[in-house]
Design a protein around this motif. Structure first.
Motif, mmCIF file in Angstrom:
data_model
loop_
_atom_site.group_PDB
_atom_site.id
_atom_site.type_symbol
_atom_site.label_atom_id
_atom_site.label_comp_id
_atom_site.label_asym_id
_atom_site.label_seq_id
_atom_site.Cartn_x
_atom_site.Cartn_y
_atom_site.Cartn_z
ATOM 1 N N LEU A 27 -27.024 34.638 -53.388
ATOM 2 C CA LEU A 27 -25.591 34.775 -53.135
ATOM 3 C C LEU A 27 -25.312 34.916 -51.638
ATOM 4 O O LEU A 27 -24.357 34.346 -51.114
ATOM 5 C CB LEU A 27 -25.021 35.966 -53.895
ATOM 6 N N HIS A 28 -26.148 35.686 -50.948
ATOM 7 C CA HIS A 28 -25.991 35.849 -49.502
ATOM 8 C C HIS A 28 -26.198 34.510 -48.795
ATOM 9 O O HIS A 28 -25.440 34.155 -47.883
ATOM 10 C CB HIS A 28 -26.987 36.879 -48.981
ATOM 11 N N LYS A 29 -27.206 33.762 -49.216
ATOM 12 C CA LYS A 29 -27.491 32.474 -48.600
ATOM 13 C C LYS A 29 -26.339 31.492 -48.835
ATOM 14 O O LYS A 29 -25.943 30.754 -47.927
ATOM 15 C CB LYS A 29 -28.789 31.927 -49.196
ATOM 16 N N ALA A 30 -25.787 31.477 -50.052
ATOM 17 C CA ALA A 30 -24.670 30.579 -50.363
ATOM 18 C C ALA A 30 -23.437 30.953 -49.554
ATOM 19 O O ALA A 30 -22.705 30.078 -49.083
ATOM 20 C CB ALA A 30 -24.359 30.639 -51.857
ATOM 21 N N ASP A 31 -23.186 32.247 -49.361
ATOM 22 C CA ASP A 31 -22.043 32.690 -48.570
ATOM 23 C C ASP A 31 -22.208 32.272 -47.113
ATOM 24 O O ASP A 31 -21.250 31.833 -46.478
ATOM 25 C CB ASP A 31 -21.902 34.212 -48.678
ATOM 26 N N GLU A 32 -23.418 32.386 -46.597
ATOM 27 C CA GLU A 32 -23.688 32.002 -45.217
ATOM 28 C C GLU A 32 -23.469 30.499 -45.027
ATOM 29 O O GLU A 32 -22.843 30.070 -44.048
ATOM 30 C CB GLU A 32 -25.137 32.366 -44.883
ATOM 31 N N ILE A 33 -23.941 29.687 -45.958
ATOM 32 C CA ILE A 33 -23.754 28.238 -45.873
ATOM 33 C C ILE A 33 -22.273 27.888 -45.963
ATOM 34 O O ILE A 33 -21.773 27.015 -45.250
ATOM 35 C CB ILE A 33 -24.573 27.532 -46.974
ATOM 36 N N SER A 34 -21.541 28.597 -46.829
ATOM 37 C CA SER A 34 -20.112 28.352 -46.976
ATOM 38 C C SER A 34 -19.365 28.656 -45.683
ATOM 39 O O SER A 34 -18.486 27.895 -45.269
ATOM 40 C CB SER A 34 -19.566 29.202 -48.123
ATOM 41 N N LYS A 35 -19.718 29.744 -45.031
ATOM 42 C CA LYS A 35 -19.068 30.096 -43.762
ATOM 43 C C LYS A 35 -19.323 29.035 -42.701
ATOM 44 O O LYS A 35 -18.424 28.649 -41.954
ATOM 45 C CB LYS A 35 -19.569 31.450 -43.273
ATOM 46 N N HIS A 36 -20.577 28.554 -42.621
ATOM 47 C CA HIS A 36 -20.898 27.527 -41.633
ATOM 48 C C HIS A 36 -20.151 26.228 -41.925
ATOM 49 O O HIS A 36 -19.690 25.553 -41.010
ATOM 50 C CB HIS A 36 -22.410 27.267 -41.616
ATOM 51 N N THR A 37 -20.033 25.894 -43.202
ATOM 52 C CA THR A 37 -19.332 24.665 -43.575
ATOM 53 C C THR A 37 -17.854 24.752 -43.228
ATOM 54 O O THR A 37 -17.275 23.792 -42.699
ATOM 55 C CB THR A 37 -19.506 24.401 -45.087
ATOM 56 N N LYS A 38 -17.228 25.899 -43.510
ATOM 57 C CA LYS A 38 -15.812 26.068 -43.189
ATOM 58 C C LYS A 38 -15.583 26.027 -41.685
ATOM 59 O O LYS A 38 -14.620 25.417 -41.208
ATOM 60 C CB LYS A 38 -15.294 27.383 -43.762
ATOM 61 N N ALA A 39 -16.468 26.663 -40.918
ATOM 62 C CA ALA A 39 -16.327 26.654 -39.466
ATOM 63 C C ALA A 39 -16.491 25.236 -38.920
ATOM 64 O O ALA A 39 -15.758 24.826 -38.016
ATOM 65 C CB ALA A 39 -17.357 27.584 -38.840
ATOM 66 N N PHE A 40 -17.430 24.491 -39.474
ATOM 67 C CA PHE A 40 -17.639 23.114 -39.028
ATOM 68 C C PHE A 40 -16.422 22.261 -39.345
ATOM 69 O O PHE A 40 -15.988 21.444 -38.523
ATOM 70 C CB PHE A 40 -18.887 22.545 -39.711
ATOM 71 N N ALA A 41 -15.828 22.447 -40.527
ATOM 72 C CA ALA A 41 -14.646 21.672 -40.903
ATOM 73 C C ALA A 41 -13.472 22.011 -39.994
ATOM 74 O O ALA A 41 -12.722 21.126 -39.579
ATOM 75 C CB ALA A 41 -14.289 21.944 -42.357
ATOM 76 N N ARG A 42 -13.298 23.298 -39.694
ATOM 77 C CA ARG A 42 -12.210 23.700 -38.789
ATOM 78 C C ARG A 42 -12.425 23.096 -37.408
ATOM 79 O O ARG A 42 -11.484 22.629 -36.765
ATOM 80 C CB ARG A 42 -12.145 25.219 -38.689
ATOM 81 N N GLU A 43 -13.661 23.104 -36.934
ATOM 82 C CA GLU A 43 -13.963 22.556 -35.622
ATOM 83 C C GLU A 43 -13.681 21.052 -35.590
ATOM 84 O O GLU A 43 -13.095 20.547 -34.641
ATOM 85 C CB GLU A 43 -15.438 22.815 -35.287
ATOM 86 N N LYS A 44 -14.078 20.356 -36.623
ATOM 87 C CA LYS A 44 -13.812 18.925 -36.691
ATOM 88 C C LYS A 44 -12.308 18.655 -36.757
ATOM 89 O O LYS A 44 -11.815 17.725 -36.140
ATOM 90 C CB LYS A 44 -14.490 18.306 -37.914
ATOM 91 N N GLY A 45 -11.589 19.457 -37.511
ATOM 92 C CA GLY A 45 -10.148 19.287 -37.620
ATOM 93 C C GLY A 45 -9.451 19.500 -36.297
ATOM 94 O O GLY A 45 -8.534 18.775 -35.935
ATOM 95 N N LEU A 46 -9.880 20.495 -35.529
ATOM 96 C CA LEU A 46 -9.279 20.762 -34.227
ATOM 97 C C LEU A 46 -9.578 19.635 -33.252
ATOM 98 O O LEU A 46 -8.721 19.274 -32.446
ATOM 99 C CB LEU A 46 -9.784 22.101 -33.677
#
Length: 51
Positions: A27-46
């Motif tokens: 669960l911790h690993k999945a949460d960490e991957i989710s955070k990185h994915t969201k940050a990457f998507a936000r960065e790409k969007g900006l």
């Protein structure tokens, strides 16, 4: 032998704790991957908005 292998026996409790630890780790690993994915998507969007 039934008392040793039953849920409240030492082997049953050990297996439960190992599985619980594994579930918490996954669960911790999945949460960490989710955070990185969201940050990457936000960065790409900006980056697309700036252009």
């Amino acid at each position: 032998m039934w008392l040793v292998l039953y849920w409240t026996g030492p082997i049953g409790v050990g297996i439960f704790l190992v599985c619980l630890g594994g579930m918490i780790y996954l669960l911790h690993k999945a949460d960490e991957i989710s955070k990185h994915t969201k940050a990457f998507a936000r960065e790409k969007g900006l980056e697309k908005k700036k252009e």
